[in-house]
Scaffold this motif. Sequence first.
Motif, PDB file in Angstrom:
ATOM      1  N   ARG A 178     -77.491 -14.941  22.718  1.00 34.13           N
ATOM      2  CA  ARG A 178     -78.507 -15.646  21.957  1.00 34.13           C
ATOM      3  C   ARG A 178     -78.675 -17.053  22.494  1.00 34.13           C
ATOM      4  N   THR A 179     -79.917 -17.404  22.799  1.00 33.62           N
ATOM      5  CA  THR A 179     -80.193 -18.716  23.373  1.00 33.62           C
ATOM      6  C   THR A 179     -80.992 -19.609  22.437  1.00 33.62           C
ATOM      7  N   ASP A 180     -81.157 -19.167  21.181  1.00 37.13           N
ATOM      8  CA  ASP A 180     -81.887 -19.995  20.222  1.00 37.13           C
ATOM      9  C   ASP A 180     -81.115 -21.292  19.961  1.00 37.13           C
ATOM     10  N   ILE A 181     -81.839 -22.358  19.804  1.00 36.80           N
ATOM     11  CA  ILE A 181     -81.228 -23.644  19.475  1.00 36.80           C
ATOM     12  C   ILE A 181     -81.259 -23.804  17.963  1.00 36.80           C
ATOM     13  N   SER A 182     -80.076 -23.920  17.363  1.00 35.83           N
ATOM     14  CA  SER A 182     -79.990 -24.015  15.909  1.00 35.83           C
ATOM     15  C   SER A 182     -79.812 -25.471  15.489  1.00 35.83           C
ATOM     16  N   PHE A 183     -80.271 -25.765  14.273  1.00 37.70           N
ATOM     17  CA  PHE A 183     -80.200 -27.125  13.764  1.00 37.70           C
ATOM     18  C   PHE A 183     -79.397 -27.155  12.466  1.00 37.70           C
ATOM     19  N   ARG A 184     -78.772 -28.284  12.201  1.00 39.95           N
ATOM     20  CA  ARG A 184     -78.089 -28.528  10.932  1.00 39.95           C
ATOM     21  C   ARG A 184     -78.908 -29.517  10.115  1.00 39.95           C
ATOM     22  N   MET A 185     -78.871 -29.350   8.803  1.00 38.13           N
ATOM     23  CA  MET A 185     -79.577 -30.269   7.916  1.00 38.13           C
ATOM     24  C   MET A 185     -78.625 -31.373   7.480  1.00 38.13           C
ATOM     25  N   LEU A 186     -79.072 -32.627   7.600  1.00 40.76           N
ATOM     26  CA  LEU A 186     -78.257 -33.795   7.263  1.00 40.76           C
ATOM     27  C   LEU A 186     -78.953 -34.627   6.194  1.00 40.76           C
ATOM     28  N   ASP A 187     -78.153 -35.398   5.491  1.00 36.29           N
ATOM     29  CA  ASP A 187     -78.675 -36.367   4.540  1.00 36.29           C
ATOM     30  C   ASP A 187     -79.142 -37.582   5.343  1.00 36.29           C
ATOM     31  N   ALA A 188     -80.430 -37.904   5.257  1.00 32.17           N
ATOM     32  CA  ALA A 188     -80.984 -38.994   6.071  1.00 32.17           C
ATOM     33  C   ALA A 188     -80.363 -40.347   5.743  1.00 32.17           C
ATOM     34  N   ARG A 189     -79.739 -40.471   4.553  1.00 26.10           N
ATOM     35  CA  ARG A 189     -79.178 -41.776   4.157  1.00 26.10           C
ATOM     36  C   ARG A 189     -77.899 -42.107   4.900  1.00 26.10           C
ATOM     37  N   ASN A 190     -77.055 -41.087   5.197  1.00 26.58           N
ATOM     38  CA  ASN A 190     -75.799 -41.379   5.905  1.00 26.58           C
ATOM     39  C   ASN A 190     -75.458 -40.334   6.966  1.00 26.58           C
ATOM     40  N   ASN A 191     -76.433 -39.429   7.273  1.00 28.32           N
ATOM     41  CA  ASN A 191     -76.256 -38.392   8.304  1.00 28.32           C
ATOM     42  C   ASN A 191     -75.094 -37.450   8.018  1.00 28.32           C
ATOM     43  N   ALA A 192     -74.762 -37.275   6.743  1.00 32.32           N
ATOM     44  CA  ALA A 192     -73.701 -36.333   6.372  1.00 32.32           C
ATOM     45  C   ALA A 192     -74.298 -34.922   6.251  1.00 32.32           C
ATOM     46  N   PRO A 193     -73.569 -33.878   6.707  1.00 31.09           N
ATOM     47  CA  PRO A 193     -74.084 -32.511   6.592  1.00 31.09           C
ATOM     48  C   PRO A 193     -74.304 -32.112   5.138  1.00 31.09           C
ATOM     49  N   ILE A 194     -75.319 -31.296   4.909  1.00 31.42           N
ATOM     50  CA  ILE A 194     -75.640 -30.804   3.574  1.00 31.42           C
ATOM     51  C   ILE A 194     -74.996 -29.438   3.386  1.00 31.42           C
ATOM     52  N   LYS A 195     -74.296 -29.276   2.259  1.00 28.68           N
ATOM     53  CA  LYS A 195     -73.625 -28.011   1.980  1.00 28.68           C
ATOM     54  C   LYS A 195     -74.547 -27.090   1.177  1.00 28.68           C
ATOM     55  N   TYR A 196     -74.369 -25.787   1.408  1.00 22.98           N
ATOM     56  CA  TYR A 196     -75.078 -24.789   0.617  1.00 22.98           C
ATOM     57  C   TYR A 196     -74.075 -24.190  -0.371  1.00 22.98           C
ATOM     58  N   GLU A 197     -74.358 -24.294  -1.638  1.00 19.39           N
ATOM     59  CA  GLU A 197     -73.409 -23.857  -2.649  1.00 19.39           C
ATOM     60  C   GLU A 197     -73.975 -22.694  -3.461  1.00 19.39           C
ATOM     61  N   ARG A 198     -73.060 -21.886  -3.999  1.00 20.33           N
ATOM     62  CA  ARG A 198     -73.426 -20.738  -4.830  1.00 20.33           C
ATOM     63  C   ARG A 198     -73.549 -21.231  -6.270  1.00 20.33           C
TER      64      ARG A 198
END
Length: 309
Positions: A27-47
Amino acid sequence: MARPVWSGTLSFGLLNIPVSLMSGERRTDISFRMLDARNNAPIKYERVNAETGEEVPWKEIVKAFEYDKGSYVVLEPEDIKSAAPESHDAVEVEGFVDANSIGPQYFEKPYVLVPAKKAEKGYVLLREALAQTGKIGIARVVIRTRESLCAVMPQGNALLLLMMRYPQELVDISEYNIPEGARGDYRISAKELEFSEQLIETMSTQWKPDDYQDEFRERLQKVIKERMKAHGVVKREEEEHEAAEGTTTNVVDFMSLLQQSIDRNKRTPAKKNVAAPPAKAPAKKTTARKATKAAPKKAPAKASRRKSA
């Protein structure tokens, strides 16, 4: 080094060839992570519970089938296991068909079958026999808990295993508005057809896969590298994983096994349709299914404000 997706045996007749299933695609797709623009911290996905807004722990999550809008039947792990096939360690070839008798729409995903140590003879024997006869093997394989239809075919020095789609997974093209009839019904002249054929001839070339590149991915990678140079990067160490060694086999009498397989197939009537999924006998004991009706929709409680990472 790549790790096997699955390990077991490739079997046809009475012959069993220990193999490992290695991915045949990259797989050669380029994947992205979502960050909080205020401090560039990764965003978690919760149940989160849709009604209470509270996070649900994994141990409280169950699987259910929505048989009607808002109505579910809960399945226990035993229910799913009862439907799973028994064999998990073999690619069982059920029959051989002409390689050009299967349409391209049935093929889905490629894997490479890699023989275990001391299993090379059986591997090469099947590879050469398929190449000489122009046949491919139709088989079934269980990866994790799902049974899939697959095809075993030679490709150069390798045996490929191609995941296949069941007929039920394909859309009948008659459902679409496809033009039918002869060219005269669409006022296509002989001259137009001749010129089209000439154009195809002038554009004909040899198939060279390396001539085709994912240009969007290359341009996007260039943009990413420029951003890395301008803003710097954060490096982290990668763990190295060693590939598990395949099982070894003892020397076997291939002639004897082949003769026994041929004799057995002469006595046993051939299967009518090797591609159709086998009918499952109903289980003797069925786990009680819990049918639940969705409660009337309530105004969802506001989720408590979570601390930022």
